[in-house]
Design a protein around this motif. Structure first.
Motif, PDB file in Angstrom:
ATOM      1  N   ASN A 161      31.332  35.915  41.745  1.00  0.00           N
ATOM      2  CA  ASN A 161      32.371  37.413  41.543  1.00  0.00           C
ATOM      3  C   ASN A 161      32.370  37.844  43.021  1.00  0.00           C
ATOM      4  O   ASN A 161      32.362  37.473  43.798  1.00  0.00           O
ATOM      5  N   GLY A 162      33.695  38.198  43.566  1.00  0.00           N
ATOM      6  CA  GLY A 162      34.611  37.955  44.679  1.00  0.00           C
ATOM      7  C   GLY A 162      34.953  39.230  45.067  1.00  0.00           C
ATOM      8  O   GLY A 162      35.695  39.770  43.958  1.00  0.00           O
ATOM      9  N   LEU A 163      34.792  39.949  46.611  1.00  0.00           N
ATOM     10  CA  LEU A 163      35.222  40.613  46.771  1.00  0.00           C
ATOM     11  C   LEU A 163      35.667  40.381  47.679  1.00  0.00           C
ATOM     12  O   LEU A 163      35.085  40.717  48.991  1.00  0.00           O
ATOM     13  N   PHE A 164      37.146  41.445  48.676  1.00  0.00           N
ATOM     14  CA  PHE A 164      37.990  40.422  49.644  1.00  0.00           C
ATOM     15  C   PHE A 164      37.706  42.555  50.199  1.00  0.00           C
ATOM     16  O   PHE A 164      38.171  43.596  49.324  1.00  0.00           O
ATOM     17  N   PRO A 188      40.955  40.119  56.597  1.00  0.00           N
ATOM     18  CA  PRO A 188      39.812  40.137  55.535  1.00  0.00           C
ATOM     19  C   PRO A 188      38.569  39.280  55.545  1.00  0.00           C
ATOM     20  O   PRO A 188      38.480  38.673  56.517  1.00  0.00           O
ATOM     21  N   GLN A 189      37.523  39.665  54.860  1.00  0.00           N
ATOM     22  CA  GLN A 189      36.414  39.155  54.640  1.00  0.00           C
ATOM     23  C   GLN A 189      36.325  38.890  52.622  1.00  0.00           C
ATOM     24  O   GLN A 189      36.235  39.985  52.605  1.00  0.00           O
ATOM     25  N   LEU A 190      35.840  37.760  52.986  1.00  0.00           N
ATOM     26  CA  LEU A 190      35.882  37.327  51.335  1.00  0.00           C
ATOM     27  C   LEU A 190      33.845  37.378  50.865  1.00  0.00           C
ATOM     28  O   LEU A 190      33.596  36.450  51.564  1.00  0.00           O
ATOM     29  N   HIS A 191      33.557  38.420  50.254  1.00  0.00           N
ATOM     30  CA  HIS A 191      32.481  38.163  49.600  1.00  0.00           C
ATOM     31  C   HIS A 191      32.027  37.785  48.643  1.00  0.00           C
ATOM     32  O   HIS A 191      33.014  37.989  47.346  1.00  0.00           O
ATOM     33  N   LEU A 192      31.105  36.373  48.122  1.00  0.00           N
ATOM     34  CA  LEU A 192      31.953  35.792  47.016  1.00  0.00           C
ATOM     35  C   LEU A 192      30.008  35.668  46.897  1.00  0.00           C
ATOM     36  O   LEU A 192      28.761  35.154  47.782  1.00  0.00           O
ATOM     37  N   ASP A 200      45.103  34.845  50.954  1.00  0.00           N
ATOM     38  CA  ASP A 200      45.896  33.758  50.464  1.00  0.00           C
ATOM     39  C   ASP A 200      45.308  32.695  50.933  1.00  0.00           C
ATOM     40  O   ASP A 200      44.375  31.727  49.803  1.00  0.00           O
ATOM     41  N   GLU A 201      45.154  33.011  52.107  1.00  0.00           N
ATOM     42  CA  GLU A 201      44.022  31.530  52.771  1.00  0.00           C
ATOM     43  C   GLU A 201      42.679  31.300  52.381  1.00  0.00           C
ATOM     44  O   GLU A 201      42.374  30.096  52.034  1.00  0.00           O
ATOM     45  N   LEU A 202      42.468  32.523  52.464  1.00  0.00           N
ATOM     46  CA  LEU A 202      41.303  32.658  51.768  1.00  0.00           C
ATOM     47  C   LEU A 202      40.491  32.032  50.560  1.00  0.00           C
ATOM     48  O   LEU A 202      39.655  31.449  49.706  1.00  0.00           O
ATOM     49  N   GLU A 203      41.308  32.358  49.750  1.00  0.00           N
ATOM     50  CA  GLU A 203      41.620  32.348  48.388  1.00  0.00           C
ATOM     51  C   GLU A 203      41.477  31.438  48.010  1.00  0.00           C
ATOM     52  O   GLU A 203      41.286  30.179  46.990  1.00  0.00           O
ATOM     53  N   LYS A 224      39.750  25.488  45.976  1.00  0.00           N
ATOM     54  CA  LYS A 224      39.767  24.448  46.575  1.00  0.00           C
ATOM     55  C   LYS A 224      37.987  23.907  46.392  1.00  0.00           C
ATOM     56  O   LYS A 224      37.826  22.449  45.793  1.00  0.00           O
ATOM     57  N   GLU A 225      37.180  25.202  46.630  1.00  0.00           N
ATOM     58  CA  GLU A 225      35.541  24.150  46.407  1.00  0.00           C
ATOM     59  C   GLU A 225      35.156  24.925  45.153  1.00  0.00           C
ATOM     60  O   GLU A 225      34.166  23.591  44.664  1.00  0.00           O
TER      61      GLU A 225
END
Length: 163
Positions: free
Chosen positions: A79-82, A62-66, A153-156, A161-162
């Motif tokens: 605002n996040g989008l997987f 997956p890719q996560l766009h914030l 889950d890894e990306l989230e 953490k950030e």
């Protein structure tokens, strides 16, 4: 996160961070250097893309766009989008347009043959096959998303953490 129970193929979420946007962007720039081979981070204005690095990437990664938006009280709305890899997503959209186009063409041909009292069984069978293709594409997308859940889950976790 209960992503497996969701019907949507592209999971959206909303979070609030106490940190202002410049600090968040700076933190992600530092994180980019730290996680370089395993994760890929792109930053453009108030948009951040997190994805799996080349070494660990698979077709279902997956890719996560914030998208970072400043709130009135100094906090930051995240605002996040997987979603799937953009190349895979483009291929899926291309296949959906082809299947939809074939379905529309054969439905028009079928209607014309019906109005002319000609045999239209072949056209109906093609239309049914296109519906079957749509179902197969949807199931394939669901299977790919389920395979990508651990990486989501890894990306989230990195995101949490950030912020």
């Amino acid at each position: 996160m209960s992503l497996d129970k969701e019907i949507k193929l592209r999971y959206r979420f909303y979070k609030v961070s106490e940190k202002p946007i410049p600090i968040l962007i700076e933190n992600f720039k530092k994180l980019k250097e730290k996680l370089n081979p395993d994760y890929k981070i792109k930053i453009l204005d108030n948009h951040i893309w997190l994805s799996i690095g080349v070494l660990k990437r698979e077709k279902h990664s997956p890719q996560l766009h914030l998208e970072l938006e400043e709130m009135e009280d100094g906090k930051t709305a995240v605002n996040g989008l997987f979603g799937p890899d953009p190349v895979l997503w483009t291929m899926f959209m291309f296949l959906h347009f082809i299947v939809g186009g074939i379905f529309i063409i054969f439905s028009l041909i079928c209607y014309s043959k019906w109005r002319l009292n000609q045999n239209f069984n072949f056209d109906i069978s093609i239309m049914i096959a296109m519906i079957g293709c749509w179902i197969i594409l949807y199931l394939f997308a669901r299977i790919n998303r389920r395979k990508g859940l651990p990486q989501m889950d890894e990306l989230e976790e990195i995101l949490n953490k950030e912020i």
